[in-house]
Design a protein around this motif. Structure first.
Motif, PDB file in Angstrom:
ATOM      1  N   THR A 633       0.832  -1.206   0.000  1.00  0.00           N
ATOM      2  CA  THR A 633       0.000   0.000   0.000  1.00  0.00           C
ATOM      3  C   THR A 633       0.864   1.254   0.000  1.00  0.00           C
ATOM      4  OG1 THR A 633      -1.825  -1.111   1.149  1.00  0.00           O
ATOM      5  CG2 THR A 633      -1.726   1.291   1.313  1.00  0.00           C
ATOM      6  N   PHE A 634       1.912   1.243   0.822  1.00  0.00           N
ATOM      7  CA  PHE A 634       2.773   2.418   0.904  1.00  0.00           C
ATOM      8  C   PHE A 634       3.400   2.722  -0.447  1.00  0.00           C
ATOM      9  CE2 PHE A 634       6.646   4.766   1.425  1.00  0.00           C
ATOM     10  CZ  PHE A 634       6.340   5.713   2.378  1.00  0.00           C
ATOM     11  N   TYR A 635       4.007   1.732  -1.081  1.00  0.00           N
ATOM     12  CA  TYR A 635       4.678   1.976  -2.365  1.00  0.00           C
ATOM     13  C   TYR A 635       3.681   2.406  -3.436  1.00  0.00           C
ATOM     14  CZ  TYR A 635       9.443   0.545  -1.280  1.00  0.00           C
ATOM     15  OH  TYR A 635      10.724   0.495  -0.797  1.00  0.00           O
ATOM     16  N   ARG A 636       2.524   1.752  -3.454  1.00  0.00           N
ATOM     17  CA  ARG A 636       1.522   2.101  -4.467  1.00  0.00           C
ATOM     18  C   ARG A 636       1.083   3.556  -4.308  1.00  0.00           C
ATOM     19  NH1 ARG A 636      -3.669   2.366  -4.029  1.00  0.00           N
ATOM     20  NH2 ARG A 636      -3.727   1.213  -2.053  1.00  0.00           N
ATOM     21  N   ARG A 637       0.782   3.949  -3.089  1.00  0.00           N
ATOM     22  CA  ARG A 637       0.328   5.314  -2.853  1.00  0.00           C
ATOM     23  C   ARG A 637       1.474   6.319  -3.011  1.00  0.00           C
ATOM     24  NH1 ARG A 637      -4.816   6.096  -0.560  1.00  0.00           N
ATOM     25  NH2 ARG A 637      -4.095   8.239  -0.269  1.00  0.00           N
ATOM     26  N   PHE A 638       2.664   5.953  -2.561  1.00  0.00           N
ATOM     27  CA  PHE A 638       3.792   6.879  -2.622  1.00  0.00           C
ATOM     28  C   PHE A 638       4.068   7.301  -4.061  1.00  0.00           C
ATOM     29  CE2 PHE A 638       8.308   8.006  -2.711  1.00  0.00           C
ATOM     30  CZ  PHE A 638       8.366   8.915  -1.677  1.00  0.00           C
ATOM     31  N   PHE A 639       4.037   6.355  -4.970  1.00  0.00           N
ATOM     32  CA  PHE A 639       4.287   6.689  -6.374  1.00  0.00           C
ATOM     33  C   PHE A 639       3.088   7.404  -6.993  1.00  0.00           C
ATOM     34  CE2 PHE A 639       7.874   3.952  -5.926  1.00  0.00           C
ATOM     35  CZ  PHE A 639       8.741   4.285  -6.943  1.00  0.00           C
ATOM     36  N   ALA A 640       1.885   6.898  -6.719  1.00  0.00           N
ATOM     37  CA  ALA A 640       0.695   7.455  -7.366  1.00  0.00           C
ATOM     38  C   ALA A 640       0.398   8.874  -6.918  1.00  0.00           C
ATOM     39  CB  ALA A 640      -0.513   6.558  -7.085  1.00  0.00           C
TER      40      ALA A 640
END
Length: 684
Positions: A633-640
């Protein structure tokens, strides 16, 4: 398991760049070369059983540092060479790089050396450069400095031919996957001089691990200075530094040696032994972290050329005889040890456990000092901005939650510093569809206690009118339903700011910025974001610190704010009036996200390493599957959500991690997360 079992290679294990190193003090007798060699062998075996790959032993430990004029005795010199030859033969199958301190005669001089050995090979004789000849030390009487040697000197010694004899030798590992293990050796006084050889070895050859065989006599206050010296050099060089001190068995004619062994990394002391013991210090040092620090530091300038006499000495942790069977278990005295991790270790197979809250000091005194410093930094940033723009009023949306509470406390301090009346701070409660009585009451009570202007401006009717304007059904509680409230609140604050001639103070914190947990052009926007550099786990401690400082009713209000679930309050409360929308149920625990954020931004660690570190740190708190879920979740949101960070308002940096697009974090808004998500998928 036999007492001689030794950790072996496992070429298939995952590593996170961790190297286990040791510093030990053997019990010796002055002049008893054979007995001292046995004690040294015991230390090597003990380090190997612990899985160490590098071991530093004290200066001149094969003879004793206090031999005096015996250093020129031919019998002693020959005994040292024979003993080292026997040590090499006894450690052929032990994959540990270790030092043996001994005197070596070459030409017309004797040199104070550290024989660097590994898997039965004598890799080199590192020579001491700085010889103390003052007070109780008379090394210049017996030894010549490395400066007296011709460049490229080679000797035949202990049955080995063409052995380099010099200072500034860097032993570079050639084993696959361990190429970053580059070991420099300097001896005792070499560290205490203005320009230690380790500086050249790090800058010119990229040494990442420093070993210091030492004999430092003990006097009152010296131990603290020694620790500062070791930690300071490791900080300057972004390296691991292991220091072994002479101890029991040295002559006490005029001096006492306490045997303090130290291991530091990047300025932090990882392990130490007590004074007057013959114990072993053991630590897993993070080679990857050292390299990241060097690469991200623009003032770290590797130097090439031949102006400094540094020489690389290649080595392998495997003996020549075992090279064809590199995955076989190591053997000592005919016994076979079970397989263990390879040269570099995984975070899951490490003694090293990262703090769960890396932004928050564990020590209570340090935490109080940190909180006071951060409050002052935040307030000073706002004070300067207000003074520069000649602004004498501030507007802040006060929800009764953690972030807006901290922002109000900072604003109050800034106004006090400027000697402006607190009544020029306009704290505004804007109850909407999800506002609870608890948060609204806390906001009103806190504003009253702090003496700021407090206003209540309900937004329900305005938002409902807006729903009519855009044709949205208020029964549909989707992102439009939520964000319309957030944007209406920001519009109220901005317009009120114009009305009173004041700045709108941003309340969003660093953790929310990382996750993109902000409504674009709503709470995302302000005229100065005082919390922009403060992660959520630290916000909580700052508010708790303020509660202790204020005391009384203010403290009671602040502690109730701390006990209130984190929520944007954009969805209607439950039937009993409690908060229905809890942020951590939606995006995950902030203590996990702050852990991820710190290690991604501060050190650039990859997802697999961060996952394994988190599994160790949060063992018993979160299951590995839960950690993996929120890491994704963190990586997905961080990039998006980078597009929100690309146009952030100004705000003060207060720690080593920041997401300001103007300095600390520059990332394209359309970068793909596929590479990182693929690694996370492979962890399942």
């Amino acid at each position: 398991m036999s007492s001689d079992d030794v950790a072996a290679f496992d070429g298939g294990s995952v590593d996170d760049g961790l190297l286990r190193i040791a510093a030990a003090t053997p019990k010796i007798r002055v002049g008893d070369v054979s007995g001292n060699a046995s004690a040294i062998l015991s230390c090597v075996r003990a380090a190997a059983r612990e899985g160490a790959r590098a071991l530093v032993l004290p200066e001149l430990c094969l003879t004793g540092y206090t031999c005096g004029d015996l250093f020129h005795d031919r019998a002693l010199l020959r005994a040292c060479e024979t003993a080292l030859k026997n040590l090499l033969a006894s450690t052929t199958d032990i994959p540990v790089l270790y030092t043996v301190g001994l005197p070596v005669a070459y030409g017309e001089s004797v040199y104070n050396c550290a024989a660097v050995c590994c898997a039965g090979s004598l890799l080199g004789l590192s020579v001491k450069t700085s010889l103390p000849s003052y007070g109780e030390f008379y090394e210049g009487r017996w030894f010549a400095s490395a400066n007296a040697l011709d460049r490229g000197a080679r000797v035949s010694y202990a049955g080995c031919r063409n052995v380099p004899l010099a200072a500034r030798l860097v032993y570079t590992c050639e084993d696959e996957g361990a190429e970053d293990v580059r070991v420099g050796v300097e001896l005792c006084e070499d560290l205490w001089v203005p320009n230690p050889p380790s500086t050249d070895m790090a800058l010119h050859v990229g040494a990442t691990v420093m070993l210091n065989p030492s004999a430092s006599s003990e006097t009152v206050g010296k131990s603290a200075y020694r620790r500062e010296l070791v930690c300071g050099q490791s900080a300057r060089l972004y390296c691991a530094y292991a220091y072994a001190d002479a101890g029991e068995g040295e002559s006490t004619t005029d001096l006492v040696f306490a045997g303090e062994n130290l291991i530091a990394e990047n300025g932090a002391l990882l392990a130490k032994t007590d004074l007057f013991t013959c114990d072993m210090a053991l630590a897993d040092v993070d080679i990857e972290r050292c390299l990241v620090e060097r690469r991200r530091t623009t003032t770290w300038a590797p130097l090439g050329g031949a102006s400094v006499q540094c020489e690389e000495v290649p080595f392998s942790f495997r003996s020549c005889d075992a090279a064809e069977d590199v995955d076989a278990a190591a053997r000592v005295d005919g016994e076979t040890a079970p397989k263990a991790p390879s040269i570099l270790r995984s975070s899951l197979d490490s003694t090293r456990v990262a703090p769960r809250k890396p932004f928050v000091p564990a020590n209570t005194v340090d935490l109080s000092e940190r909180c006071e410093t951060i409050f002052t930094l935040q307030a000073a940033g706002l004070k300067t901005r207000l003074a520069h723009t000649n602004t004498k009023a501030a507007v802040i949306g006060l929800s009764g939650g953690l972030d807006s509470t901290l922002a109000l406390l900072v604003t109050v301090r800034a106004f006090d510093m400027l000697e402006l009346p607190r009544t020029s701070i306009y704290a505004v409660s804007m109850p909407g569809f999800g506002t609870t009585e608890r948060t609204k009451s806390n906001a009103a009570r806190l504003a009253e206690q702090l003496g700021v202007d407090f206003r209540v401006i309900p937004i329900g009717s305005a938002v409902e009118r807006h729903f009519e304007d855009i044709g949205h059904d208020p029964a549909v509680r989707d992102v439009t339903y939520e964000n319309a409230q957030a944007r209406e609140r920001t519009q109220v604050l901005m317009d009120l700011g114009n009305e009173v001639g004041g700045f709108v103070i941003g309340t969003g914190d660093l953790s929310e910025l990382a996750l993109g947990w902000a409504t674009y052009n709503a709470d995302h926007m302000s005229m100065y974001g005082v919390n922009a550099g403060v992660p959520k786990t630290l916000v909580r401690h700052l508010v708790a610190y303020a509660a202790d400082a204020f005391g009384g009713e203010t403290a009671q209000i602040l502690r109730d704010v701390l006990d209130t679930p984190v929520s944007p309050e954009l969805l209607p409360p439950t039937g009993d009036g409690e908060i229905a929308q809890k942020t951590e149920d939606l995006v995950g625990p902030y203590e996990l996200h702050d852990f991820f954020l710190y290690h991604i931004l501060r050190f650039g660690f990859r997802p697999g390493k961060i996952y394994r570190m988190a599994c160790r740190s949060f063992e018993g708190v979160y299951e590995p599957t839960v950690i993996l879920h929120w890491l994704r979740t963190f990586y997905r949101r961080f990039f998006a959500q980078q597009f929100k960070r690309s146009c952030l308002p100004d705000g003060p940096k207060v720690g080593s991690v920041s997401l300001s697009p103007r300095g600390d974090w520059r990332m394209p808004s359309d970068a793909s997360a596929a590479l990182w998500l693929q690694e996370i998928d492979a962890l399942e």
